[in-house]
Enzyme design. Structure first.
Site, PDB file in Angstrom:
ATOM      1  N   ASP A 102       2.308   4.609  28.229  1.00 43.91           N
ATOM      2  CA  ASP A 102       1.121   5.215  28.830  1.00 43.91           C
ATOM      3  C   ASP A 102       1.322   6.724  28.979  1.00 43.91           C
ATOM      4  O   ASP A 102       2.457   7.207  29.023  1.00 43.91           O
ATOM      5  CB  ASP A 102       0.859   4.623  30.222  1.00 43.91           C
ATOM      6  CG  ASP A 102       0.504   3.147  30.152  1.00 43.91           C
ATOM      7  OD1 ASP A 102       0.044   2.686  29.092  1.00 43.91           O
ATOM      8  OD2 ASP A 102       0.710   2.464  31.173  1.00 43.91           O
TER       9      ASP A 102
HETATM   10  N1  URA Z   1       3.961  -1.082  30.708  1.00 40.83           N
HETATM   11  C1  URA Z   1       3.052  -0.250  31.296  1.00 40.83           C
HETATM   12  O1  URA Z   1       2.316  -0.652  32.173  1.00 40.83           O
HETATM   13  N2  URA Z   1       3.006   1.018  30.855  1.00 40.83           N
HETATM   14  C2  URA Z   1       3.827   1.532  29.911  1.00 40.83           C
HETATM   15  O2  URA Z   1       3.728   2.716  29.586  1.00 40.83           O
HETATM   16  C3  URA Z   1       4.759   0.659  29.322  1.00 40.83           C
HETATM   17  C4  URA Z   1       4.804  -0.643  29.744  1.00 40.83           C
END
Ligand code: URA
Length: 237
Positions: A102
């Protein structure tokens, strides 16, 4: 491969810019000045630009310490992406991120020019372990560890069993074998402890090199590359 194509892949200039570079006699291949854009070059050709030897490897594998605030994408019209954090060479070579973190997540991101490798590493059936550090709003408890170990039911699917180590009341280390969209955040959300910060420590056999500050990257070593291909179930020549 044609010389102009190779030089374009190596990010020397655009295809037409490369023609000008060649016309100006700035390139030598195996000791000879070459001006012909279509000149065929072997993989191991010795190529000099302005007297400096070029690294002509077209296959590259990197680890990036992804900083917060950049998108995991090959390109985006409005926002900075992980490719913008790297030298343009890697975009010219066609490097792509393996999976996705993310925008606000930090930590280990692998990038590769090998599409098959990237695809295999994130295939749902491959179950490559990933380890994350999650800082949460709330106090982690034994029952959260048990819920992770059993498999957290989410609206659209039940997570595979995951390992939660409680490092401090609001810091958990999670090992997961799948990588669904926002999975870690959703898992903690499901036990009522929203994630405040998320950091990936490892992906399969590779751990984030602690010498890398956010935004720093390095190419993988031969041993790391071999381990990654093995994790993907692929032969590495
Ligand atoms: N899980 C999440 O919620 N975000 C990420 O960036 C990676 C795994």
């Amino acid at each position: 491969m044609r010389l102009d194509k190779l030089l374009t892949h190596l990010g020397i200039a655009s295809r037409s810019g490369v023609r000008d570079v060649l016309k100006a006699g700035r390139v030598r291949v195996n000791g000879e000045a070459v001006k012909n854009p279509a000149f065929p070059v072997a993989e191991d050709a010795d190529i000099l630009l302005d007297g400096k030897r070029l690294d002509t490897r077209l296959t590259r594998h990197l680890m990036l310490h992804k900083p917060a605030g950049v998108l995991t994408a090959k390109e985006d019209n409005r926002q900075q992406t992980v490719m913008d954090v790297l030298p343009p060479l890697y975009t010219s070579l066609g490097c792509m991120p393996v999976g996705r973190l993310d925008k606000d997540t930090t930590g280990l991101l692998i990038l590769t020019t090998d599409g098959e490798l990237a695809h295999r590493l994130i295939a749902p059936e491959r179950h490559v372990d990933k380890i994350y550090l999650a800082t949460v709003d709330g106090t982690l408890e034994e029952k959260d560890r048990d819920a992770f170990a059993t498999g957290i039911p989410l609206k659209d699917f039940t997570c595979l069993p995951a390992k939660l180590d409680i490092l401090s009341p609001n810091l958990g280390r999670v090992t997961v074998r799948e990588g669904k969209y926002h999975q870690i955040k959703r898992m903690f959300g499901a036990v009522g402890k929203p994630v405040l910060a998320l950091h990936r420590q490892s992906f399969g056999p590779l751990a984030l090199d602690e010498a890398l500050a956010p935004g720093d990257f390095r190419e993988l070593t031969e041993n790391e590359i071999a381990a990654l291909y093995a994790a993907a179930g692929l032969q590495h020549e």
